[in-house]
Each structure stands twice: as structure tokens, then as C-alpha cells.
Design a protein around this motif. Structure first.
Motif, PDB file in Angstrom:
ATOM      1  N   UNK A 450       0.842  -1.313   0.149  1.00  0.00           N
ATOM      2  CA  UNK A 450       0.022   0.128   0.095  1.00  0.00           C
ATOM      3  C   UNK A 450       0.851   1.331  -0.077  1.00  0.00           C
ATOM      4  N   UNK A 451       2.229   1.269   0.261  1.00  0.00           N
ATOM      5  CA  UNK A 451       2.899   2.254   0.471  1.00  0.00           C
ATOM      6  C   UNK A 451       4.063   2.167  -0.598  1.00  0.00           C
ATOM      7  N   UNK A 452       3.633   2.083  -1.836  1.00  0.00           N
ATOM      8  CA  UNK A 452       4.372   2.021  -3.099  1.00  0.00           C
ATOM      9  C   UNK A 452       5.983   1.295  -2.722  1.00  0.00           C
ATOM     10  N   UNK A 453       5.935   0.101  -2.179  1.00  0.00           N
ATOM     11  CA  UNK A 453       6.913  -0.825  -2.181  1.00  0.00           C
ATOM     12  C   UNK A 453       7.785  -0.464  -0.726  1.00  0.00           C
ATOM     13  N   UNK A 454       7.518   0.449  -0.051  1.00  0.00           N
ATOM     14  CA  UNK A 454       8.210   0.793   1.130  1.00  0.00           C
ATOM     15  C   UNK A 454       7.416  -0.050   2.380  1.00  0.00           C
ATOM     16  N   UNK A 455       8.117  -0.696   3.281  1.00  0.00           N
ATOM     17  CA  UNK A 455       7.718  -1.361   4.398  1.00  0.00           C
ATOM     18  C   UNK A 455       7.940  -0.318   5.606  1.00  0.00           C
ATOM     19  N   UNK A 456       6.932  -0.135   6.403  1.00  0.00           N
ATOM     20  CA  UNK A 456       6.893   0.935   7.401  1.00  0.00           C
ATOM     21  C   UNK A 456       6.738   0.187   8.728  1.00  0.00           C
ATOM     22  N   UNK A 457       7.135   0.902   9.808  1.00  0.00           N
ATOM     23  CA  UNK A 457       7.151   0.314  11.035  1.00  0.00           C
ATOM     24  C   UNK A 457       5.894   0.839  11.424  1.00  0.00           C
ATOM     25  N   UNK A 458       5.142  -0.024  12.409  1.00  0.00           N
ATOM     26  CA  UNK A 458       3.999   0.395  13.153  1.00  0.00           C
ATOM     27  C   UNK A 458       4.096   1.669  14.110  1.00  0.00           C
ATOM     28  N   UNK A 459       3.314   2.404  14.335  1.00  0.00           N
ATOM     29  CA  UNK A 459       3.360   3.639  15.150  1.00  0.00           C
ATOM     30  C   UNK A 459       2.111   3.593  16.276  1.00  0.00           C
ATOM     31  N   UNK A 460       2.586   3.480  17.384  1.00  0.00           N
ATOM     32  CA  UNK A 460       1.808   3.179  18.373  1.00  0.00           C
ATOM     33  C   UNK A 460       1.636   4.588  19.242  1.00  0.00           C
ATOM     34  N   UNK A 461       2.376   5.428  19.247  1.00  0.00           N
ATOM     35  CA  UNK A 461       2.197   7.003  19.698  1.00  0.00           C
ATOM     36  C   UNK A 461       2.377   7.733  18.584  1.00  0.00           C
ATOM     37  N   UNK A 462       2.055   9.147  18.908  1.00  0.00           N
ATOM     38  CA  UNK A 462       2.104  10.104  17.693  1.00  0.00           C
ATOM     39  C   UNK A 462       3.832  10.709  17.799  1.00  0.00           C
ATOM     40  N   UNK A 463       4.429  10.512  18.648  1.00  0.00           N
ATOM     41  CA  UNK A 463       5.794  10.718  18.731  1.00  0.00           C
ATOM     42  C   UNK A 463       6.821   9.982  17.945  1.00  0.00           C
ATOM     43  N   UNK A 464       6.315   8.521  17.866  1.00  0.00           N
ATOM     44  CA  UNK A 464       7.301   7.594  17.188  1.00  0.00           C
ATOM     45  C   UNK A 464       7.335   8.076  15.588  1.00  0.00           C
ATOM     46  N   UNK A 465       8.541   8.162  15.022  1.00  0.00           N
ATOM     47  CA  UNK A 465       8.676   8.474  13.741  1.00  0.00           C
ATOM     48  C   UNK A 465       8.143   7.565  12.765  1.00  0.00           C
ATOM     49  N   UNK A 466       7.856   7.955  11.643  1.00  0.00           N
ATOM     50  CA  UNK A 466       7.317   7.136  10.582  1.00  0.00           C
ATOM     51  C   UNK A 466       8.675   6.513   9.657  1.00  0.00           C
TER      52      UNK A 466
END
Length: 772
Positions: A450-466
Motif C-alpha cells: 500500500x506504500x509504493x514498495x516501502x515497508x513501514x514500522x507501526x506507530x503506537x504513539x504520535x511521537x514515534x517517527x514514520x
């Protein structure tokens, strides 16, 4: 007077020095108060709270987070001169002593707000000695802290009944709102509750609480602190019986964040509290549909920003019979077939396949690994899209063997998806669930589609970076997502940029784990169903157990999007993807009327590259059996001849992989495609394929036992072929033999039977017979 003044100065100085000595010897025990922790939803509402060792819950606030009119009500009722004295109000102390002497009992303590804080920090007995102890602690507070610090401490530690301390926890528990949203009536009520928190609890004694609140209002009116109209309006309001509310949502996520941020009093999460509540209720309502001790997990992530919107780690946190306190989102379980989309995407990026490449769904037998499909049958020639959507096992193993198990595992690990197994060495079984994975990592990895081939880490808090990690090309990710969504390539029509629900199922060996990982226009949805203790559940598999839950969650999410009137994210086709007509068995783009185009298909092509059909690992080891455009020479009669024969004409014939012979139409088999050799001018030293033949039984033969026997005994052997042979009766392996080696087969069960023989290079011979 000078002598008296000197004595007073010496006494005051002595008292001050004594105070400093005592302050050094007996410091304030503020550090003994362990901060409690509260996990909040995205909108600031508490999801879960962690109390201290005494079960006390505090929700810390600052002076800026409470309305000014609450501070006015509190100070007016408790300590009007708070900002003007040094912790002890002499007039209040004198009044308290006079009342004690007159009544021979304590009528009022004369305590200031600072003195109340001193009693909270270091409780004392209600005696004169205890009072001096309290005064000493009060002076310490005034010496070390500012007035605002002391007032803030009171706001967060004043008793509010039961296990509540501080205005923050009281506001959420009794009023269901943040302290910053208090009304005037709320402020007056919360200002008086610490006077007698157990006796005035509004959830138990609303009438008492209202009488006490009105006393506060009377004092505010007397000193003209609030406008009179507001006070009159508040006095007409009833104190309702508030149902005490304890935060009890997302407990397993709260525990996860508690371990991750142990020293953070307030943890702001990304959870949508309304969605979380809906899915927890849905999970509990499904308890009756699951087998005993069965559980489930649901994870919902907004893939536009990777914020976790719902986290249901078990079917019911309070159900010990179903292991409700085991977080199955973090548990290591066999992922079944859920890893297959990554393999197809990686091999597509490697130029090995396109969306309609020909794969072989045929029996695969090696010394170390013998996979089978879920339905135990075989389909012969299948396309990449068909193999993926039907989750066929043999084609996936074929691709992994050619791509490399270690290479595949390393790619997943780099993208944040770790696989674990007892052997620790990646092997072909990994693609079918032979290693363990976690639901949270699996869902995060699916963001690649869904993100153009980029695997992204889950964010559990707003302060966690994408954080993004490249895994696939944009084109390969788009194609795999479309295949999972059931879309077909068509030249004549434009495909919608809004991708429908795409999902992949998985079932672990022994029916222990049922999975469904979905991607809709905005959200990633991860579903797991099974028993946390790993006990198999007969009949439990991904499509039957997890997909219905996935679809229910999907519809809930879509309805929420429509209610919010929010546009769905689009995922247009990248420029690197084109549509092309290709032909089997070559996999190339050739004309439909070409003799080598046996079956035509529409395919999504990546970067304009159209790879030829792959060989299997077994075929690659035997040159004479590799798929190829076979070059032959024919004479005027159409027979094969040597290149130097008279009138020999060169011709290319596309032949199918030899392992597919048993599933092809008669006109597609090698016997029909490769002309017979002309005996007058044959080719010399040609590598020929010796056809595999079953000896001892004929196709469509009917067998009957002798009159005095209850079974039929057959002696079977094989002719032709190459290497070791595997014999299957009705899909079950019954014997391994070598060339011309015979064995006896005893048959008792009447009815139709199928006997299949396969050799080491993939040739197959199948016959059917009947036992009467």
C-alpha cells in the motif's frame, strides 16, 4: 527593647539553624510516591491505567490544564490566603487552639493547603505532637518549593474516594471528561470532595455531595469570586449519580506501552477509542462461535501514516479460560501462506516472472521436502496470479527454490519481518509456514503493498517517527496488491484508482493458526484465530475462520469512512506497469496465430520485461528436460531429420515443461508437438526422453478378486523414465522404487482408484482402475 529585640533575633536565628539541621536530617519523603501511569487514546481519553502498589490511580495534570475558575473555587474554600502566607496561617492556628480549649476536642485543624499537602506526603497522628510534625513538613515544603509547585502537588494527590487521587483521575472517573473541560458545577463539586472523599462520593451519595458543593458556592458568593448569575445557575443543577468509570480498553496494548515507556506517567497512543470499543465488543460477541479455549487477535493500522488504530490482542482480556491475558499480536506463530505475496513480489522485481507467468502445480518429491497443496490435489499449469490467489503451495516452493531461501528470509528481515525456526537455517518450508512470525510485524510488512514498495514500522504513539524501509519496487507492489484484490489486467478499460479489499489467508500445519491479512483503501487489517496454547483445531483454516472476521472489520471501517465523509486514498497504476498479451508455454508476447502460442493470457508487465517460463529446480539439473524453444529440422513430409538432410527446414517448437505432460491437452503434449523421426535421415546421438510407463496394470482396467479371496494382489514395475520413482495410490505415497524394480500391491477397498507414478525428473504417468 533593644535587649528584647536581640533575644528575639537570636531565637529566630536559632530556630532557623535548627530548621536547616532538621531539614538536612529529615528530608521530605516526596520521592516515595511512585507515579502511576495512564495510557490515552488519540483523542486524550484514558484507555487503561496502571495503579501504584496500593491500587491508587493518579492522572497527573498541570495548573495550565485545569480551568482558572476551579483554582478560584478550591482556594476560596480551602485557603484564601494561600499565596500570602508561608505555609502556616497564624490566625487559623489561633482559631483552632481556641476551639480546642473551649470544646476539649479538635473542631478544626486550621490547616492551610500547604499543610494538607504535608499531611499527604507524611501522614501524622491527630495530636499536638503530630501537629508540630505537620508544621515542620509544611515549612520544608515552603522552603523547597514554589506556591505553584505545592498547588500542583495538591491537584495530583488530593484524595477523591476509593482508589482515586488527584483531580485528573476524579474528573475522568466521575465525570468522564478531561479536567480541562470542567464546567463551573464540576469545579465546585471537585473542590469540596477531598474534604471527605468517602462520605461525599457522588456515585454513592449524590445528595451529600450536592450539599457540600453548595457550601462552596455559598462561600464563592460571599466573597464575590464568581459572578452571581453563574453561582445561581449552578445551585439549580442536580448532582447526578455518576457511574464511576475505570479505563478498561486496549489492556494488552497498554501493557505493551507500559513496558516500552515505564517511566512516562501519561502515554498518548494512536488508538481510535470508538473503533477500539467496537472491535472489543465484536470479539467478545464472537466467543460462542469459537471452539473452547479459542482466541483471536485483531490489528488495524492506517497505512497512510502507519498509526495503529485498534489493538485487540485476545478475544476477552478477562476470560482466563481462553487465555485472555496472552497477547497474540506479539506471539510467535506459524504464518502459514501469508508470506507468499512477498515472494511473488521479490521474484517479479528480479525479472523471474510477470503476473501470468506459467508455473507448475505438480507433485514435487525430493529427499528432504515433499509439500502438498491444501486440498491435496494438483492443477498442472497455473499462472502466477492464479497460484497466489488460490494459495497453491507447489508453485510457491518452485519459486523459492529458484530465488533462494536465505535470500528471501534476509529480504524480509531487512524490512522488519523476522522469521524464527528451531533449525535457524532458512529452507523451503518457510514459504508454507515452516518458521514463526508475529502478527504485528506481518501487518507492518504488508504495508509494502500500500506504500509504493516501502515497508513501514507501526506507530503506537504520535511521537514515534514514520520509518520506511524499501522492499519492493512500486510497480511490483502495485501488481501484487491488485492480484490479491482479484483484479484482472484489461487493455480496453481503465482500472479504478481506489483498490478494493485485497487479502491473503494462511493456515498453519495441523490447523493451529488461521490468518487473514487485508489491505483496504486506507487500512491494514490483521486477523489471527486459534488457541494460544497451540492445540490444533480441526476444520479451522484461514478462509473459513479468519476471513469472515476480516470482512466484518473491513465493512466497519468503510462505514466509518463514509460517515466521516472522508475521501478514500487512491493507488494509481505506476508508469512502470503495462498490460501485455502473452502466450503459454513460452510466457512471451507472440502473435495469437503463431503455432507456438498454445494459450493466450493478459498480463501485467513490470518495466517492459517479459521473462520466459521458468524451469523447476529438478529440470534445471537435467538439461534434456529443460523448457525451451526446441530447434528441430523437418523434411517435406513433416518428419524430423538431421540438419544436413536434403530439403531440411529449420523450425522452432515451444514445448511445455515435461512435468506438465499429464495435465495437458493431447495436442499440447510433446508427442503431438515434436514430429516423428524420419528413419531415412535420423539425427545422431540425440538425447531422447524415455517416456515413463507403468507395467502390471492398464488404464481403465477392472479388477475382481478370486472367488475364495478378499483382495487382489498386483505386481507393479516401471519402464523408461529416469532415477528414483514415487508411487501414489489415491494421493497417498505407497512405495519408492528404482528403474525396473518391482513390488507387490494388495488391494481390498472396492471402487474407483487412481495410481500415479512420478520419476526423478518430474515425468508423471497416471492410470485409473476399478476394483469390484
Amino acid at each position: 527593647m533593644r535587649k528584647l529585640s536581640g533575644i528575639i533575633i537570636i531565637l529566630l536565628l536559632s530556630f532557623f539553624i535548627l530548621f536547616l539541621i532538621l531539614d538536612k536530617c529529615f528530608p521530605l519523603p516526596i520521592k516515595t510516591f511512585r507515579t502511576t501511569q495512564t495510557v490515552l487514546a488519540e483523542d486524550g481519553q484514558p484507555l487503561w491505567r496502571f495503579a501504584d502498589e496500593n491500587g491508587i490511580w493518579r492522572y497527573p495534570v498541570t495548573l495550565e490544564e485545569v480551568p482558572a475558575f476551579y483554582i478560584q473555587a478550591l482556594l476560596t474554600y480551602e485557603d484564601r490566603w494561600f499565596y500570602h502566607h508561608y505555609g502556616v496561617n497564624p490566625l487559623s492556628i489561633a482559631r483552632a487552639i481556641f476551639q480546642y480549649v473551649k470544646n476539649q476536642r479538635i473542631i478544626s485543624g486550621g490547616s492551610t493547603l500547604t499543610m494538607q499537602v504535608a499531611r499527604i506526603i507524611d501522614p501524622h497522628q491527630k495530636t499536638f505532637l503530630g501537629k508540630w510534625h505537620q508544621i515542620f513538613r509544611t515549612l520544608q515544603l515552603e522552603w523547597h518549593y514554589s506556591k505553584d509547585d505545592i498547588l500542583t502537588f495538591y491537584l495530583n494527590h488530593a484524595p477523591y474516594g476509593g482508589t482515586l487521587e488527584g483531580i485528573g483521575s476524579a474528573s475522568w472517573a466521575y465525570l468522564g471528561k478531561s479536567p480541562s473541560h470542567l464546567t463551573y458545577a464540576d469545579a465546585a463539586l471537585l473542590a469540596v470532595l477531598p474534604q471527605a472523599p468517602s462520605r461525599l462520593r457522588p456515585d454513592r451519595y449524590p445528595q451529600r455531595a450536592q450539599i457540600a458543593r453548595n457550601k462552596v458556592l455559598d462561600r464563592l458568593k460571599r466573597y464575590k469570586v464568581w459572578p452571581e448569575k453563574i453561582i445561581d445557575d449552578v445551585q439549580r443543577e442536580q448532582v447526578w449519580t455518576f457511574p464511576r468509570k475505570t479505563p478498561q480498553l486496549a489492556p494488552l496494548l497498554a501493557h505493551r506501552l507500559h513496558l516500552q515507556y515505564p517511566n512516562t506517567p501519561i502515554i498518548q497512543s494512536t488508538i481510535d477509542i470508538s473503533l477500539q470499543s467496537t472491535l472489543e465488543d465484536m470479539a467478545i460477541n464472537m466467543e460462542g462461535r469459537l471452539p473452547p479455549k479459542g482466541s483471536m487477535a485483531i490489528l488495524v493500522v492506517d497505512h497512510t501514516n502507519m498509526k495503529v488504530k485498534a489493538y485487540v490482542g485476545s478475544i476477552d482480556f478477562n476470560n482466563n479460560q481462553r487465555f485472555g491475558q496472552v497477547d497474540m499480536i506479539q506471539a510467535w506463530r506459524s504464518p502459514g501462506s501469508t508470506l507468499k505475496p512477498f515472494l511473488y513480489g521479490l521474484t517479479m522485481d528480479s525479472g523471474m516472472i510477470h503476473s501470468e507467468s506459467l508455473l507448475q502445480d505438480i507433485p514435487r518429491l525430493t529427499a528432504d521436502y515433499r509439500p502438498a497443496n491444501f486440498d491435496t490435489g494438483f492443477n498442472g499449469p497455473v499462472s502466477v496470479s492464479e497460484a497466489l490467489t488460490r494459495s497453491l503451495n507447489i508453485p510457491a516452493v518452485q519459486l523459492l527454490e529458484l530465488y533462494g531461501s536465505k535470500r528471501f528470509t534476509a529480504k524480509l528481515h531487512q524490512a522488519g519481518l523476522t522469521l524464527k525456526s528451531s533449525g535457524k537455517t532458512p529452507n523451503l518450508s518457510y514459504i508454507l509456514g515452516g518458521a514463526s512470525a508475529r502478527l504485528d510485524q506481518l501487518v507492518a510488512a504488508y504495508s509494502v503493498f500500500a506504500r509504493q514498495g516501502q515497508a513501514s514500522r507501526l506507530r503506537f504513539t504520535p511521537d514515534e517517527p514514520l520509518l520506511n524501509k524499501p522492499m519492493l519496487s512500486e510497480g511490483a507492489a502495485w501488481i501484487i496488491r491488485r492480484i490479491l484484490a482479484g483484479d484482472k489486467p484489461m487493455i480496453s478499460s481503465n482500472i479504478s484508482n481506489i483498490v478494493p479489499l485485497a487479502y491473503k489467508t494462511g493456515t498453519s500445519y495441523g490447523y493451529r493458526d488461521a490468518w487473514a491479512i487485508g489491505i483496504n483503501a486506507r487500512y491494514l487489517i490483521g486477523i489471527w484465530v486459534g488457541r494460544p496454547d497451540g492445540t490444533p483445531v480441526a476444520g479451522q483454516y484461514g478462509y473459513a475462520s479468519a476471513v469472515p472476521i476480516l470482512q466484518q472489520v473491513h465493512h466497519i471501517l468503510l462505514n466509518r469512512e463514509y460517515n466521516k465523509q472522508r475521501l478514500l486514498p487512491s493507488h494509481p497504476k505506476p508508469d512502470s506497469v503495462t498490460v501485455q498479451t502473452i502466450c503459454w508455454p513460452t510466457g512471451e508476447a507472440i502473435a495469437k496465430d503463431d503455432a507456438n502460442c498454445h494459450r493466450q493470457r493478459m498480463a501485467w508487465i513490470l518495466n517492459g520485461i517479459i521473462p520466459q517460463t521458468l524451469n523447476t529446480g529438478i529440470e534445471s539439473q537435467h538439461d534434456q528436460y529443460q523448457f525451451a524453444k526446441m530447434t528441430i529440422w523437418i523434411n517435406q513430409k513433416g518428419y524430423r531429420v538431421a540438419p544436413d538432410c536434403p530439403n531440411a527446414q529449420k523450425k522452432q517448437v515451444a514445448i511445455w515443461p515435461i512435468g506438465l505432460e499429464n495435465w495437458l491437452m493431447p495436442n499440447e503434449r510433446r508427442k503431438a508437438l515434436i514430429p516423428q523421426m524420419d528413419s531415412d535421415c535420423p539425427m545422431v546421438n540425440e538425447n531422447r526422453v524415455n517416456s515413463l510407463v507403468i507395467s502390471g496394470l492398464f488404464d481403465q482396467q477392472t479388477l475382481r478378486p478370486l472367488p475364495d479371496k478378499d483382495q487382489v494382489r498386483l505386481t507393479l514395475s516401471s519402464l523408461g523414465g529416469s532415477g528414483q520413482r514415487w508411487w501414489f495410490l489415491d494421493g497417498q505415497l505407497i512405495k519408492l522404487t528404482l528403474e525396473r524394480e518391482s513390488f507387490e500391491l494388495a488391494l481390498r477397498q472396492k471402487g474407483q482408484h487412481s495410481l500415479l507414478l512420478m520419476d526423478e525428473i518430474g515425468q508423471i504417468e497416471r492410470i485409473s482402475f476399478t476394483l469390484q
